[in-house]
Scaffold this motif. Structure first.
Motif, PDB file in Angstrom:
ATOM      1  N   GLN A  71      -3.809  10.628  -0.311  1.00 30.81           N
ATOM      2  CA  GLN A  71      -4.597   9.565  -0.950  1.00 30.81           C
ATOM      3  C   GLN A  71      -5.915   9.342  -0.227  1.00 30.81           C
ATOM      4  N   CYS A  72      -5.892   9.315   1.094  1.00 25.91           N
ATOM      5  CA  CYS A  72      -7.120   9.097   1.863  1.00 25.91           C
ATOM      6  C   CYS A  72      -8.081  10.269   1.701  1.00 25.91           C
ATOM      7  N   ARG A  73      -7.560  11.471   1.778  1.00 25.17           N
ATOM      8  CA  ARG A  73      -8.420  12.651   1.644  1.00 25.17           C
ATOM      9  C   ARG A  73      -9.020  12.763   0.248  1.00 25.17           C
TER      10      ARG A  73
ATOM     11  N   GLU B 182     -10.121  10.194  -1.501  1.00 24.76           N
ATOM     12  CA  GLU B 182     -11.135   9.161  -1.714  1.00 24.76           C
ATOM     13  C   GLU B 182     -12.504   9.836  -1.779  1.00 24.76           C
TER      14      GLU B 182
ATOM     15  N   ASN C  53     -14.540  10.129   1.540  1.00 26.96           N
ATOM     16  CA  ASN C  53     -13.825  10.526   2.743  1.00 26.96           C
ATOM     17  C   ASN C  53     -14.306  11.899   3.158  1.00 26.96           C
TER      18      ASN C  53
ATOM     19  N   TRP D  18      -9.905  13.326   7.426  1.00 27.17           N
ATOM     20  CA  TRP D  18      -8.728  12.500   7.710  1.00 27.17           C
ATOM     21  C   TRP D  18      -7.712  13.397   8.400  1.00 27.17           C
TER      22      TRP D  18
ATOM     23  N   GLU E 163     -10.379   9.318  11.112  1.00 25.42           N
ATOM     24  CA  GLU E 163     -10.932   9.235   9.765  1.00 25.42           C
ATOM     25  C   GLU E 163     -12.449   9.172   9.826  1.00 25.42           C
TER      26      GLU E 163
ATOM     27  N   TYR F 191     -15.739   8.511   7.143  1.00 26.25           N
ATOM     28  CA  TYR F 191     -16.198   8.165   5.798  1.00 26.25           C
ATOM     29  C   TYR F 191     -17.716   8.233   5.739  1.00 26.25           C
TER      30      TYR F 191
ATOM     31  N   HIS G 210     -12.056   2.012   1.283  1.00 30.11           N
ATOM     32  CA  HIS G 210     -10.800   2.539   1.822  1.00 30.11           C
ATOM     33  C   HIS G 210      -9.880   1.403   2.238  1.00 30.11           C
TER      34      HIS G 210
ATOM     35  N   SER H 163      -8.095  -0.259  -0.549  1.00 32.26           N
ATOM     36  CA  SER H 163      -7.216   0.573  -1.378  1.00 32.26           C
ATOM     37  C   SER H 163      -5.753   0.150  -1.241  1.00 32.26           C
TER      38      SER H 163
ATOM     39  N   TYR I 245      -3.935   1.929   1.698  1.00 29.62           N
ATOM     40  CA  TYR I 245      -4.252   1.380   3.018  1.00 29.62           C
ATOM     41  C   TYR I 245      -3.545   0.039   3.226  1.00 29.62           C
TER      42      TYR I 245
END
Length: 71
Positions: free
Chosen positions: A4-6, A8, A11, A14, A30, A32, A41, A44, A47
């Motif tokens: 999910q983070c990657r 974004e 991003n 991560w 991380e 950004y 982020h 989200s 997070y």
């Protein structure tokens, strides 16, 4: 949380690192695009779910750093 983070939009990186001297210590690394991306982020759902669980699992220290131009 990694997928999910990657995924974004802003991003850039991560990764998870394990301390070579303490195999029970990990660091989330991380990166950004900008402060607005960090704010998105942190707002989200994934997070917020992480924040709800991490205090029971580990000590957490957050560091937000900015680039310094060293010409």
């Amino acid at each position: 949380m990694a997928p999910q983070c990657r995924a974004e939009p802003d991003n850039l990186r991560w990764d998870v690192w394990r301390d070579s001297l303490d195999d029970h210590r990990y660091v989330l690394d991380e990166l950004y695009q900008d402060v607005t991306a960090v704010e998105a982020h942190r707002a989200s759902q994934h997070y917020q779910a992480y924040l709800a669980k991490v205090p029971k699992l580990a000590e957490r220290t957050a560091v937000i750093a900015e680039v310094i131009d060293v010409r």
